[in-house]
Scaffold this motif. Structure first.
Motif, PDB file in Angstrom:
ATOM      1  N   SER A 147       0.102  -9.754  -7.740  1.00  0.00           N
ATOM      2  CA  SER A 147      -0.441  -8.642  -7.059  1.00  0.00           C
ATOM      3  C   SER A 147       0.500  -7.496  -6.815  1.00  0.00           C
ATOM      4  CB  SER A 147      -0.718  -9.007  -5.428  1.00  0.00           C
ATOM      5  OG  SER A 147      -1.579 -10.123  -5.435  1.00  0.00           O
ATOM      6  N   VAL A 148       1.404  -7.509  -7.693  1.00  0.00           N
ATOM      7  CA  VAL A 148       2.377  -6.570  -7.739  1.00  0.00           C
ATOM      8  C   VAL A 148       1.934  -5.038  -7.738  1.00  0.00           C
ATOM      9  CG1 VAL A 148       4.353  -8.066  -8.575  1.00  0.00           C
ATOM     10  CG2 VAL A 148       2.960  -6.774 -10.410  1.00  0.00           C
ATOM     11  N   GLN A 149       0.980  -4.747  -8.735  1.00  0.00           N
ATOM     12  CA  GLN A 149       0.416  -3.420  -8.913  1.00  0.00           C
ATOM     13  C   GLN A 149      -0.148  -3.089  -7.488  1.00  0.00           C
ATOM     14  OE1 GLN A 149      -2.405  -3.737 -12.049  1.00  0.00           O
ATOM     15  NE2 GLN A 149      -0.917  -2.913 -13.589  1.00  0.00           N
ATOM     16  N   ALA A 150      -0.920  -3.658  -6.888  1.00  0.00           N
ATOM     17  CA  ALA A 150      -1.509  -3.405  -5.391  1.00  0.00           C
ATOM     18  C   ALA A 150      -0.216  -3.348  -4.573  1.00  0.00           C
ATOM     19  CB  ALA A 150      -2.322  -4.633  -4.897  1.00  0.00           C
ATOM     20  N   ILE A 151       0.816  -4.219  -4.481  1.00  0.00           N
ATOM     21  CA  ILE A 151       1.989  -4.156  -3.660  1.00  0.00           C
ATOM     22  C   ILE A 151       2.664  -2.705  -3.875  1.00  0.00           C
ATOM     23  CG2 ILE A 151       4.469  -4.731  -3.230  1.00  0.00           C
ATOM     24  CD1 ILE A 151       3.134  -7.637  -3.997  1.00  0.00           C
ATOM     25  N   ASP A 207      -6.763  -1.368  -6.219  1.00  0.00           N
ATOM     26  CA  ASP A 207      -6.090  -0.249  -5.332  1.00  0.00           C
ATOM     27  C   ASP A 207      -6.716  -0.800  -3.849  1.00  0.00           C
ATOM     28  OD1 ASP A 207      -5.507   1.775  -3.661  1.00  0.00           O
ATOM     29  OD2 ASP A 207      -5.806   3.208  -5.393  1.00  0.00           O
ATOM     30  N   PRO A 208      -5.801  -1.039  -2.891  1.00  0.00           N
ATOM     31  CA  PRO A 208      -6.128  -1.401  -1.770  1.00  0.00           C
ATOM     32  C   PRO A 208      -6.790  -0.321  -0.826  1.00  0.00           C
ATOM     33  CG  PRO A 208      -3.996  -2.547  -1.988  1.00  0.00           C
ATOM     34  CD  PRO A 208      -4.269  -1.361  -3.056  1.00  0.00           C
ATOM     35  N   LEU A 257       2.462  -9.252   3.069  1.00  0.00           N
ATOM     36  CA  LEU A 257       2.930  -8.020   2.608  1.00  0.00           C
ATOM     37  C   LEU A 257       2.202  -6.901   3.606  1.00  0.00           C
ATOM     38  CD1 LEU A 257       4.870  -6.268   0.044  1.00  0.00           C
ATOM     39  CD2 LEU A 257       2.522  -5.476   0.539  1.00  0.00           C
ATOM     40  N   THR A 258       0.910  -7.105   3.431  1.00  0.00           N
ATOM     41  CA  THR A 258       0.016  -6.207   4.278  1.00  0.00           C
ATOM     42  C   THR A 258       0.154  -6.143   5.732  1.00  0.00           C
ATOM     43  OG1 THR A 258      -1.865  -7.633   4.395  1.00  0.00           O
ATOM     44  CG2 THR A 258      -1.723  -6.228   2.343  1.00  0.00           C
ATOM     45  N   ASP A 259       0.384  -7.417   6.136  1.00  0.00           N
ATOM     46  CA  ASP A 259       0.595  -7.638   7.707  1.00  0.00           C
ATOM     47  C   ASP A 259       1.898  -6.831   8.124  1.00  0.00           C
ATOM     48  OD1 ASP A 259      -1.649  -9.004   7.691  1.00  0.00           O
ATOM     49  OD2 ASP A 259      -0.676 -10.875   7.806  1.00  0.00           O
ATOM     50  N   VAL A 309      10.644   1.767  -4.510  1.00  0.00           N
ATOM     51  CA  VAL A 309       9.826   1.809  -3.492  1.00  0.00           C
ATOM     52  C   VAL A 309       9.843   0.642  -2.733  1.00  0.00           C
ATOM     53  CG1 VAL A 309       7.177   1.552  -3.105  1.00  0.00           C
ATOM     54  CG2 VAL A 309       8.002   3.332  -4.668  1.00  0.00           C
ATOM     55  N   TRP A 310      10.072  -0.726  -3.295  1.00  0.00           N
ATOM     56  CA  TRP A 310      10.293  -1.768  -2.648  1.00  0.00           C
ATOM     57  C   TRP A 310      11.381  -2.132  -1.978  1.00  0.00           C
ATOM     58  CZ3 TRP A 310       8.679  -6.870  -5.715  1.00  0.00           C
ATOM     59  CH2 TRP A 310       7.228  -6.593  -6.422  1.00  0.00           C
TER      60      TRP A 310
END
Length: 445
Positions: A147-151, A207-208, A257-259, A309-310
């Protein structure tokens, strides 16, 4: 009030039956595969005795798989050095004393599914060297890496939104829209549930921010506006206010991660002042997040030398922990067979602590099942009725639907959705942001 019967595999047309017949044995099989592939590495790490410990765990998994398939009676636990065993065995013994048949296909779904994961833990607990091994770790970490691209997309936008100096008073509408974005990304992150897929990869590939626009019509109950106004009205952005939120987390990996992005947004925009993040004590329902998963995620972000970014997000999250704005907790109640209506009785200290919060955010399907007792409620039953007295404070459930129980939906609406998607209650493609607002009493004011 007479309660409806529990969800159970006795009904062969139910998702409970499908789960126990197909999904649970598949999950146990994946553990056998994990142990078979790694027992040589474990032997190198802990000594040759670990080979026999791996064999004992494999044997326990084979026995468990056989007992599920043959609908054998459920037995008491025997890993006596764990602090929850007396609660589990008292629960099981009470059921037995009442003359109930306790078996995989005859008993209530919530009990037997929780019991399976506790039996998996038992097999590892009975070893000397494998007690801290997570048999689901590869699956969870693979889902994160897939899921790295979405991250990248979520963290890049989060950093921009948080770095912008936004006055909460004069820019309420901007913060409100951002609040909806991060709440909905957290909501749909719940689709990455490995117990639903039997451990097969369920990564986030889109893309979320684009996805939440497309999925807006799939949110069947949406109380996010009321929730934003409720938090905004607490005025946590005024520095002399202390507004605490409890966040009962669900899956590791991308969902976690989203949480954390949502939790970061709430703190950074001063919609609350402290957040308690509740994690599982041990591996649970394949992909549920433990403290080890939480630490691993932060480590991946901070050690990503090629991705600033991370690193920026990780540094900010570490600061939240260091300054006490994020509090990390585990509690055994979340891995017991009891639903939430028993929390005050079984874990009064947890109930008391949660009662101090302005809001509890419950993530995921299992939390929803535990809130409503995993009972066969009519679709149009009131949420408050289904809670059966569980009212520590106001709360919200962010849930993608993966079990055949849902309340507070008009019967005609339910019929229309069923025409569109006959499996809407169980396939994770539909969701709710469902809130309960506790009425204030003189004691609360």
């Amino acid at each position: 009030m007479a309660l409806p019967p529990p969800l159970s595999a006795k009904d062969e047309k139910s998702f409970a039956y499908e789960t126990i017949k197909d999904r649970l044995p598949l999950i146990v099989t994946r553990i056998v595969d994990f142990l078979a592939r790694h027992r040589t590495n474990f032997a190198k790490q802990y000594g040759e005795v670990t080979e026999n410990e791996c064999k004992s765990c494999i044997s326990a998994m084979d026995k468990l798989r056989y007992e599920i398939a043959r609908d054998k009676p459920i037995l008491l636990l025997n890993d006596n050095h764990t602090d929850d065993i007396h609660i589990w065995n008292e629960y099981l013994q009470k059921e037995m004393d009442q003359g109930k048949v306790i078996s995989w296909f005859q008993s209530n779904w919530l009990l037997v599914e929780c019991y399976m994961y506790r039996k998996i833990a038992e097999a590892f607990n009975l070893t000397a060297h494998l007690q801290h091994v997570d048999p689901f770790i590869e699956m969870k970490q693979h889902t994160f890496y897939s899921s790295v691209q979405a991250i990248d997309v979520v963290l890049a936008q989060l950093n921009i939104d948080i770095e912008q100096t936004t006055d909460p008073v004069n820019n309420k509408s901007t913060i409100e829209q951002q609040f909806y974005n991060y709440m909905e990304i957290s909501l749909w992150g719940n689709q990455c549930d490995l117990s639903l897929s039997g451990g097969a990869n369920r990564s986030q590939e889109h893309d979320p921010f684009h996805q939440i626009t497309e999925l807006k019509t799939h949110i069947l109950i949406n109380h996010e506006t009321s929730l934003f106004n409720y938090l905004y009205d607490q005025q946590a952005y005024l520095l002399n206010f202390d507004v605490c939120i409890d966040f009962v987390l669900d899956n590791a990996g991308f969902e976690l991660l989203t949480d954390l992005c949502f939790a970061d947004f709430l703190i950074s925009k001063r919609l609350c002042s402290r957040i308690t993040l509740h994690l599982k004590c041990f591996p649970w329902f394949v992909s549920d997040a433990t403290k080890t998963d939480f630490d691993w995620l932060l480590e991946q972000l901070s050690n990503s030398s090629s991705n600033s970014v991370w690193q920026i997000a990780s540094k900010r999250w570490q600061q939240h922990i260091q300054n006490g704005q994020w509090i990390i907790q585990t509690h055994r109640f979340f891995t017991l067979p009891y639903d939430y209506s028993y929390m005050q009785q079984i874990s009064s200290e947890l109930y008391c602590t949660m009662s101090q919060s302005k809001l509890i955010i419950f993530k995921g399907d299992l939390n929803y099942r535990k809130l409503v007792g995993d009972l066969r409620w009519p679709l149009n039953e009131r949420f408050e009725t289904a809670l059966r007295g569980f009212q520590p404070t106001s709360f919200v459930v962010l849930r993608t639907c993966k079990a055949d129980v849902q309340v507070d939906i008009d019967l005609k609406v339910g019929q229309e959705i069923t025409k569109i998607d006959p499996r809407w209650m169980v396939n994770g493609k539909w969701a709710v942001i469902q809130a309960f607002f506790k009425k204030q009493t003189e004691k609360d004011i």
